[in-house]
Design a protein around this motif. Structure first.
Motif, PDB file in Angstrom:
ATOM      1  N   LEU A   1      -0.792 -91.947  36.926  1.00 47.07           N
ATOM      2  CA  LEU A   1       0.476 -92.685  37.470  1.00 47.07           C
ATOM      3  C   LEU A   1       0.054 -94.000  38.257  1.00 47.07           C
ATOM      4  O   LEU A   1       0.604 -94.809  38.260  1.00 47.07           O
ATOM      5  CB  LEU A   1       1.221 -91.605  38.555  1.00 47.07           C
TER       6      LEU A   1
ATOM      7  N   LEU B   1       1.185 -91.901  46.987  1.00 40.86           N
ATOM      8  CA  LEU B   1       1.056 -90.658  45.861  1.00 40.86           C
ATOM      9  C   LEU B   1       0.656 -89.513  46.719  1.00 40.86           C
ATOM     10  O   LEU B   1       1.170 -88.242  46.481  1.00 40.86           O
ATOM     11  CB  LEU B   1       0.321 -90.968  44.575  1.00 40.86           C
TER      12      LEU B   1
ATOM     13  N   GLN C   1       3.181 -87.724  48.758  1.00 42.42           N
ATOM     14  CA  GLN C   1       4.365 -87.025  48.002  1.00 42.42           C
ATOM     15  C   GLN C   1       3.621 -85.784  47.075  1.00 42.42           C
ATOM     16  O   GLN C   1       4.448 -85.018  46.193  1.00 42.42           O
ATOM     17  CB  GLN C   1       4.749 -87.893  46.827  1.00 42.42           C
TER      18      GLN C   1
ATOM     19  N   HIS D   1       6.825 -94.821  45.200  1.00 40.40           N
ATOM     20  CA  HIS D   1       7.699 -93.775  45.895  1.00 40.40           C
ATOM     21  C   HIS D   1       8.450 -93.135  44.644  1.00 40.40           C
ATOM     22  O   HIS D   1       9.251 -93.849  44.108  1.00 40.40           O
ATOM     23  CB  HIS D   1       8.852 -94.393  46.943  1.00 40.40           C
ATOM     24  N   GLN D   2       8.187 -91.912  44.676  1.00 41.99           N
ATOM     25  CA  GLN D   2       8.733 -91.103  43.413  1.00 41.99           C
ATOM     26  C   GLN D   2      10.164 -90.450  43.588  1.00 41.99           C
ATOM     27  O   GLN D   2      10.896 -90.313  42.553  1.00 41.99           O
ATOM     28  CB  GLN D   2       7.704 -89.933  42.847  1.00 41.99           C
TER      29      GLN D   2
ATOM     30  N   LYS E   1      12.836 -91.836  44.339  1.00 45.71           N
ATOM     31  CA  LYS E   1      13.752 -93.157  44.554  1.00 45.71           C
ATOM     32  C   LYS E   1      15.243 -92.777  44.999  1.00 45.71           C
ATOM     33  O   LYS E   1      15.711 -93.914  45.271  1.00 45.71           O
ATOM     34  CB  LYS E   1      13.532 -94.002  43.263  1.00 45.71           C
TER      35      LYS E   1
ATOM     36  N   TYR F   1       0.402 -85.577  45.138  1.00 44.68           N
ATOM     37  CA  TYR F   1      -0.262 -85.846  44.380  1.00 44.68           C
ATOM     38  C   TYR F   1      -1.642 -85.746  44.815  1.00 44.68           C
ATOM     39  O   TYR F   1      -1.909 -85.944  45.725  1.00 44.68           O
ATOM     40  CB  TYR F   1       0.015 -87.080  43.594  1.00 44.68           C
TER      41      TYR F   1
END
Length: 160
Positions: free
Chosen positions: A139, A120, A123, A30-31, A33, A125
């Motif tokens: 990543l 990812l 989100q 989870h980017q 955060k 990516y």
């Protein structure tokens, strides 16, 4: 902040990761955060994966993980209990097991990789273009190694 998981298990398989493991992996990927989020992880068999892969990607056969990013209807801001959904992951347990065996990977490490990979994607990516793939795979590798597993793309073709 954390990702909360709505877990749906639609296949009988004794080798599934625990809800705690799935949560750890999703949260590690989870980017954003600083925000609470929710993700549905649906673990399925061959038939459901193949049906979804055909319906949504036009591809025959099952696949390891499908990601369906959440998009609110136009003009509607949807938040559930202060959380926002980042989307749904559909993971095909038999495909994950088969890939782990074919790639000589520990099953739990491959499960971790598939969850990280899927989160990812949710989100934004991607790995279609080479430049995007380098960013996403870098990543993924960083996250997986921080979790204590070997780099996921060692000794294999990275064009998943």
């Amino acid at each position: 902040m954390t990702i909360h998981i709505d877990l749906q298990i639609e296949t009988e398989n004794p080798a599934l990761p625990s809800p705690e493991q799935l949560s750890l992996w999703a949260n590690s990927a989870h980017q954003a955060k600083k925000s609470e989020a929710e993700v549905t992880i649906r673990i399925v068999g061959i038939e459901e994966s193949a049906d979804l892969n055909q319906t949504y990607r036009g591809k025959d056969g099952p696949t390891n993980v499908l990601s369906f990013p959440f998009e609110a209807p136009p003009g509607i801001d949807i938040h559930l209990l202060g959380e926002s959904s980042i989307g749904d992951l559909v993971v095909c347990a038999p495909v994950v097991e088969q890939e782990a065996e074919q790639q000589s990977k520990e099953l739990i490490a491959h499960w971790a990789h598939m969850v990280v990979h899927g989160v990812l994607h949710l989100q934004g990516y991607d790995h279609i273009e080479e430049e995007e793939a380098l960013i996403m795979e870098g990543l993924e590798t960083e996250i997986i190694m921080e979790l204590g597993y070997p780099a996921p793309y060692q000794d294999q073709d990275t064009s998943q």
